[in-house]
Design an enzyme around this catalytic site. Structure first.
Site, PDB file in Angstrom:
ATOM      1  N   GLU A 196     -28.797   1.946  17.925  1.00 11.49           N
ATOM      2  CA  GLU A 196     -28.239   1.354  16.700  1.00 11.49           C
ATOM      3  C   GLU A 196     -28.807   2.011  15.443  1.00 11.49           C
ATOM      4  O   GLU A 196     -29.833   2.700  15.487  1.00 11.49           O
ATOM      5  CB  GLU A 196     -28.494  -0.154  16.666  1.00 11.49           C
ATOM      6  CG  GLU A 196     -29.964  -0.524  16.599  1.00 11.49           C
ATOM      7  CD  GLU A 196     -30.201  -1.919  16.011  1.00 11.49           C
ATOM      8  OE1 GLU A 196     -29.763  -2.177  14.866  1.00 11.49           O
ATOM      9  OE2 GLU A 196     -30.852  -2.738  16.689  1.00 11.49           O
TER      10      GLU A 196
ATOM     11  N   LYS B   7     -25.327  -3.220   5.776  1.00 10.53           N
ATOM     12  CA  LYS B   7     -25.598  -3.661   7.143  1.00 10.53           C
ATOM     13  C   LYS B   7     -24.282  -4.196   7.700  1.00 10.53           C
ATOM     14  O   LYS B   7     -23.766  -5.206   7.210  1.00 10.53           O
ATOM     15  CB  LYS B   7     -26.682  -4.746   7.100  1.00 10.53           C
ATOM     16  CG  LYS B   7     -27.014  -5.382   8.422  1.00 10.53           C
ATOM     17  CD  LYS B   7     -28.063  -6.489   8.223  1.00 10.53           C
ATOM     18  CE  LYS B   7     -28.022  -7.491   9.349  1.00 10.53           C
ATOM     19  NZ  LYS B   7     -28.773  -8.713   9.048  1.00 10.53           N
TER      20      LYS B   7
ATOM     21  N   VAL C 272     -26.738  -4.638  16.310  1.00  6.64           N
ATOM     22  CA  VAL C 272     -26.489  -4.701  17.760  1.00  6.64           C
ATOM     23  C   VAL C 272     -24.997  -4.961  17.996  1.00  6.64           C
ATOM     24  O   VAL C 272     -24.364  -4.333  18.848  1.00  6.64           O
ATOM     25  CB  VAL C 272     -27.369  -5.797  18.405  1.00  6.64           C
ATOM     26  CG1 VAL C 272     -26.930  -6.094  19.835  1.00  6.64           C
ATOM     27  CG2 VAL C 272     -28.838  -5.373  18.378  1.00  6.64           C
TER      28      VAL C 272
ATOM     29  N   ASP D 232     -27.060 -20.564  10.925  1.00  7.48           N
ATOM     30  CA  ASP D 232     -27.330 -19.129  10.998  1.00  7.48           C
ATOM     31  C   ASP D 232     -27.568 -18.696  12.451  1.00  7.48           C
ATOM     32  O   ASP D 232     -28.669 -18.839  12.998  1.00  7.48           O
ATOM     33  CB  ASP D 232     -28.534 -18.759  10.117  1.00  7.48           C
ATOM     34  CG  ASP D 232     -28.679 -17.249   9.954  1.00  7.48           C
ATOM     35  OD1 ASP D 232     -27.973 -16.492  10.661  1.00  7.48           O
ATOM     36  OD2 ASP D 232     -29.494 -16.822   9.118  1.00  7.48           O
TER      37      ASP D 232
ATOM     38  N   SER E 258     -26.811 -15.320  14.855  1.00  6.25           N
ATOM     39  CA  SER E 258     -26.406 -13.912  14.765  1.00  6.25           C
ATOM     40  C   SER E 258     -25.129 -13.643  15.549  1.00  6.25           C
ATOM     41  O   SER E 258     -24.938 -14.156  16.664  1.00  6.25           O
ATOM     42  CB  SER E 258     -27.526 -13.027  15.312  1.00  6.25           C
ATOM     43  OG  SER E 258     -27.087 -11.690  15.346  1.00  6.25           O
ATOM     44  N   ALA E 259     -24.275 -12.806  14.958  1.00  7.40           N
ATOM     45  CA  ALA E 259     -23.054 -12.357  15.656  1.00  7.40           C
ATOM     46  C   ALA E 259     -23.398 -11.574  16.925  1.00  7.40           C
ATOM     47  O   ALA E 259     -22.536 -11.391  17.787  1.00  7.40           O
ATOM     48  CB  ALA E 259     -22.217 -11.498  14.713  1.00  7.40           C
ATOM     49  N   ASP E 260     -24.658 -11.119  17.059  1.00  5.57           N
ATOM     50  CA  ASP E 260     -25.061 -10.386  18.269  1.00  5.57           C
ATOM     51  C   ASP E 260     -24.793 -11.224  19.526  1.00  5.57           C
ATOM     52  O   ASP E 260     -24.445 -10.682  20.577  1.00  5.57           O
ATOM     53  CB  ASP E 260     -26.568 -10.046  18.237  1.00  5.57           C
ATOM     54  CG  ASP E 260     -26.928  -9.039  17.160  1.00  5.57           C
ATOM     55  OD1 ASP E 260     -26.017  -8.497  16.501  1.00  5.57           O
ATOM     56  OD2 ASP E 260     -28.150  -8.815  16.968  1.00  5.57           O
TER      57      ASP E 260
ATOM     58  N   LYS F 104     -37.704 -11.788  18.300  1.00  8.43           N
ATOM     59  CA  LYS F 104     -38.874 -12.189  17.512  1.00  8.43           C
ATOM     60  C   LYS F 104     -38.874 -13.693  17.342  1.00  8.43           C
ATOM     61  O   LYS F 104     -37.815 -14.304  17.250  1.00  8.43           O
ATOM     62  CB  LYS F 104     -38.773 -11.580  16.118  1.00  8.43           C
ATOM     63  CG  LYS F 104     -38.998 -10.114  16.094  1.00  8.43           C
ATOM     64  CD  LYS F 104     -39.318  -9.700  14.662  1.00  8.43           C
ATOM     65  CE  LYS F 104     -39.605  -8.230  14.600  1.00  8.43           C
ATOM     66  NZ  LYS F 104     -38.393  -7.433  14.741  1.00  8.43           N
TER      67      LYS F 104
END
Ligand code: PSU
Ligand code: MN
Length: 309
Positions: A25, A87, A107, A139, A141-143, A160
């Site tokens: 990435e 981003k 990602v 919130d 992540s779209a990952d 993390k």
């Protein structure tokens, strides 16, 4: 092939010959590490993949093209521009492509472009997930959605603890994403080898990783597979040090009202500042470690006759 996709000659040749290729990435370059360590690391990661028998394909959006395979000059360009590069997540693609702009791939977008190019294995540092306090902020992540729908194996060092790891695992379970521990029963927590949370399955060899992912593809089950590979012991950080830095970073994020897509880059940069760069050294080592495993796994995938369902 769609007109936006641009595969480098080296990557195109490797793919057409059924040779192993590993996707990488570019948000980790522009937003994940400072210049010049970001560029040095990106080039070292590519070399590590070559040393382990695969061809690296650093993925990014440059001038409105979805690039599978960046040149060293393109990596330098993205690394120098840093956070000025957008981003780019799934939702950003339409406008960036129509306008011919640049974007650093997360990602999510790296998986999308890898799948378009026919690359099955992707190495990175950490993935996005369900943020702490997501019950209020939403919130997530779209990952995680991408892992649910796009057929790429993502090899990372866990997530993390800026995230809520328990909720992240629940979300992945709901979405049907297998979470594998490489040589461990426990989900690694990026800088630390232990999180206290279990993975779905422990797998100990690249060949078995390849076999499991091949079975998923052959059945036509949609989505990817998440492989979590613990940071080598000698580079891992003491839990108290990293937990204290993360707590402080989260506090400052709240105080400064940082939100949305800025959260992850803000937290990464703060943790790095608060640990005096020690976390950057760990970050670099865990990415190299993931690159090694990804190259061997891509080689095992290729030996099994690739897999183009
Ligand atoms: N976590 C890290 N390092 C990173 C990222 C996440 O430890 O560089 C980057 C990756 O590109 C990941 C993205 O896909 O942040 C997730 O951003 P968000 O949480 O805004 O979805
Ligand atoms: Mn987010």
């Amino acid at each position: 092939m769609n007109k936006y996709l641009s595969i480098s000659p080296e990557v195109a040749k490797a793919l057409s010959e059924g040779k192993p290729v590993v996707a990488l990435e570019s948000t980790i370059i522009s937003h994940g590490m400072p210049y010049p360590q970001n560029v040095e690391t990106a080039l070292r990661v590519e070399q590590t993949i070559r040393d382990n028998g695969a061809v690296p394909a650093t993925i990014a959006i440059i001038g409105g093209k979805l690039k599978a395979g960046c040149s060293p000059e393109e990596i330098e360009y993205l690394g120098k521009k840093g956070q000025q590069v957008i981003k780019a997540s799934r939702r950003d693609l339409p406008v960036l492509l129509a306008r011919g702009e640049d974007g650093a791939t997360t990602v999510t977008t790296t998986m999308i472009i890898a799948a378009m190019a026919g690359i099955k294995v992707f190495a990175t540092g950490g993935i996005g997930g369900v943020h702490r306090g997501a019950q209020q902020t939403f919130d997530i992540s779209a990952d995680l959605e991408e892992l649910a729908q796009t057929p790429v194996m993502v090899i990372c060092a866990g997530a993390k603890s800026i995230l809520d790891l328990g909720l992240t695992l629940e979300y992945l379970e709901t979405k049907g994403v297998p979470v594998i521990g490489f040589g461990t029963d426990e989900l690694p927590a990026f800088y630390a080898r232990h999180s206290g949370f279990g993975v779905d399955y422990r797998i100990d060899t690249p060949e078995e990783l390849a076999a499991a992912f091949r079975a998923k593809l052959e059945c036509g089950l949609k989505g990817g597979m998440l492989v979590t590979n613990p940071i080598p012991e000698e580079y891992s950080m003491p839990k108290e040090v990293i937990d204290a830095a993360i707590a402080q970073a989260l506090k400052e994020m709240d105080e400064q009202g940082v939100h949305g897509k800025q959260c992850t880059p803000f937290l990464l940069a703060k943790v790095k500042d608060l640990t005096g760069g020690e976390s950057l050294a760990s970050n670099i080592q865990l990415v190299l470690n993931n690159a090694r495993l990804a190259a061997r796994t891509a080689a095992a995938m290729a030996e099994g006759g690739g897999c183009n369902p």
